[in-house]
Design a protein around this motif. Structure first.
Motif, PDB file in Angstrom:
ATOM      1  N   ARG A   1       0.839  -1.214   0.000  1.00 58.24           N
ATOM      2  CA  ARG A   1       0.000   0.000   0.000  1.00 58.24           C
ATOM      3  C   ARG A   1       0.868   1.257   0.000  1.00 58.24           C
ATOM      4  O   ARG A   1       0.586   2.224  -0.731  1.00 58.24           O
ATOM      5  N   GLN A   2       1.934   1.269   0.791  1.00 56.92           N
ATOM      6  CA  GLN A   2       2.814   2.445   0.833  1.00 56.92           C
ATOM      7  C   GLN A   2       3.454   2.706  -0.527  1.00 56.92           C
ATOM      8  O   GLN A   2       3.557   3.866  -0.957  1.00 56.92           O
ATOM      9  N   GLN A   3       3.858   1.635  -1.216  1.00 54.29           N
ATOM     10  CA  GLN A   3       4.431   1.783  -2.567  1.00 54.29           C
ATOM     11  C   GLN A   3       3.393   2.358  -3.525  1.00 54.29           C
ATOM     12  O   GLN A   3       3.686   3.225  -4.345  1.00 54.29           O
ATOM     13  N   MET A   4       2.163   1.833  -3.452  1.00 50.70           N
ATOM     14  CA  MET A   4       1.088   2.310  -4.336  1.00 50.70           C
ATOM     15  C   MET A   4       0.801   3.789  -4.103  1.00 50.70           C
ATOM     16  O   MET A   4       0.614   4.553  -5.059  1.00 50.70           O
ATOM     17  N   GLU A   5       0.762   4.187  -2.844  1.00 53.01           N
ATOM     18  CA  GLU A   5       0.452   5.589  -2.539  1.00 53.01           C
ATOM     19  C   GLU A   5       1.510   6.523  -3.118  1.00 53.01           C
ATOM     20  O   GLU A   5       1.186   7.608  -3.616  1.00 53.01           O
ATOM     21  N   ARG A   6       2.770   6.093  -3.085  1.00 56.63           N
ATOM     22  CA  ARG A   6       3.843   6.922  -3.673  1.00 56.63           C
ATOM     23  C   ARG A   6       3.686   7.016  -5.188  1.00 56.63           C
ATOM     24  O   ARG A   6       3.825   8.090  -5.762  1.00 56.63           O
ATOM     25  N   LEU A   7       3.418   5.872  -5.836  1.00 53.24           N
ATOM     26  CA  LEU A   7       3.342   5.869  -7.295  1.00 53.24           C
ATOM     27  C   LEU A   7       2.067   6.532  -7.798  1.00 53.24           C
ATOM     28  O   LEU A   7       2.078   7.285  -8.771  1.00 53.24           O
ATOM     29  N   PHE A   8       0.932   6.247  -7.141  1.00 51.42           N
ATOM     30  CA  PHE A   8      -0.368   6.759  -7.599  1.00 51.42           C
ATOM     31  C   PHE A   8      -0.640   8.173  -7.095  1.00 51.42           C
ATOM     32  O   PHE A   8      -1.596   8.811  -7.538  1.00 51.42           O
ATOM     33  N   ASP A   9       0.184   8.652  -6.144  1.00 50.63           N
ATOM     34  CA  ASP A   9      -0.015   9.978  -5.550  1.00 50.63           C
ATOM     35  C   ASP A   9      -1.434  10.119  -5.016  1.00 50.63           C
ATOM     36  O   ASP A   9      -2.139  11.097  -5.284  1.00 50.63           O
TER      37      ASP A   9
END
Length: 302
Positions: free
Chosen positions: A265-273
């Motif tokens: 989830r943390q990775q997704m939040e960084r990539l998807f902003d």
């Protein structure tokens, strides 16, 4: 003053498993579009990473590692799929980058080189992880050895992880591409959807945290993907091949599954902003990695 022509084209990123092809792709794109772990078979799909520079655009075709099947009886459907994806990356490309690990060259590297040489396209040799070679005096004899009897348009020692040597590599690859406008918009970084990238980020955490215990027995399917203002709502199913593997993924009291979900989830939040709400489940489908129908259902299709 004569203006340098703008160049753009497709560049296959080829090599045996685990030499840093995805790390190189991400470094050139400037964003994480391809997942990375220390395990072979981390990359399973052919994926475009779009690297845009003032002088031109590299459309990088990141691929699974090329490896020998050693006969159909020992190669699973997943192995055959990944080799097809890697070989298919050579169709319609202008240049190939053969990525090897500094100080190493074995029959798998030779196999990858032969596949490229037979395709009739310029091949740039990218010697990755040079930062790991303590005695740099060893590098020149190694470069001479691997270049002997092989045709390379240029040879580039780099560290993709530390982003060293990439400017000269980009300049040389651009020179081999056709003169034409950019093929993708300046803000585009991949051809894959956020739904696909979400599945890959969950799988990356599986590979990183369970590589020793479950090297290749897992895949991820996104069952729910809903975009709302400021929030992406995702439901991901982790598929394994046996009940015992399900227990390993979940961990004691669900602790391991929570950790996998949190990091993904943390990775997704960084990539998807964007904020991400991620739910994960683990289900069993016996023998999915050697079942062509199951592979198609899980998104492994041409």
């Amino acid at each position: 003053m004569e203006q340098t022509p703008h160049r753009a084209g497709h560049v296959a990123v080829i090599g045996r498993p685990n030499v840093g092809k995805s790390t190189l792709t991400n470094a050139l794109v400037g964003a994480k579009v391809s997942i990375v772990s220390s395990r072979p078979q981390t990359t399973r799909h052919r994926l475009l990473g779009i690297a845009t520079f003032p002088e031109g655009q590299l459309v990088l075709v990141d691929t699974p590692g090329l490896h020998r099947d050693h006969g159909r009886s020992t190669a699973t459907a997943m192995h055959r799929w990944m080799n097809r994806a890697a070989r298919g990356a050579l169709e319609g490309v202008d240049v190939a980058m053969l990525v090897v690990r500094a100080g190493q060259w074995d029959e798998s590297d030779t196999f990858a080189y032969q596949a490229l040489h037979g395709a009739g396209i310029p091949v740039v040799l990218v010697v990755n992880q040079v930062d790991r070679i303590k005695d740099k005096a060893q590098l020149l004899p190694y470069l001479a050895q691997v270049s002997e009897g092989r045709e390379f348009a240029s040879v580039h020692p780099v560290s993709a992880l530390k982003r060293k040597g990439l400017e000269a590599l980009v300049a040389d690859v651009l020179r081999l591409l056709p003169e034409q406008p950019a093929l993708y918009g300046e803000d585009e970084i991949t051809d894959k959807s956020q739904r696909f990238l979400a599945a890959e980020m969950v799988r990356e955490q599986l590979m990183r945290q369970l590589g020793e215990e479950l090297p290749y027995a897992t895949t991820v399917e996104i069952e729910r993907y809903e975009e709302q203002p400021g929030l992406v709502n995702i439901g991901a199913v982790i598929w394994v091949e046996r009940k015992g593997q399900k227990a390993i993924v979940i961990g004691k009291g669900g602790e391991r599954l929570r950790e996998i979900g949190t990091r993904a989830r943390q990775q997704m939040e960084r990539l998807f902003d964007s904020k991400v709400f991620l739910e994960t489940w683990v289900r069993v489908r016996e023998g999915w990695s050697d079942d062509e129908a199951a592979l198609r259902a899980f998104g492994y299709h041409e």
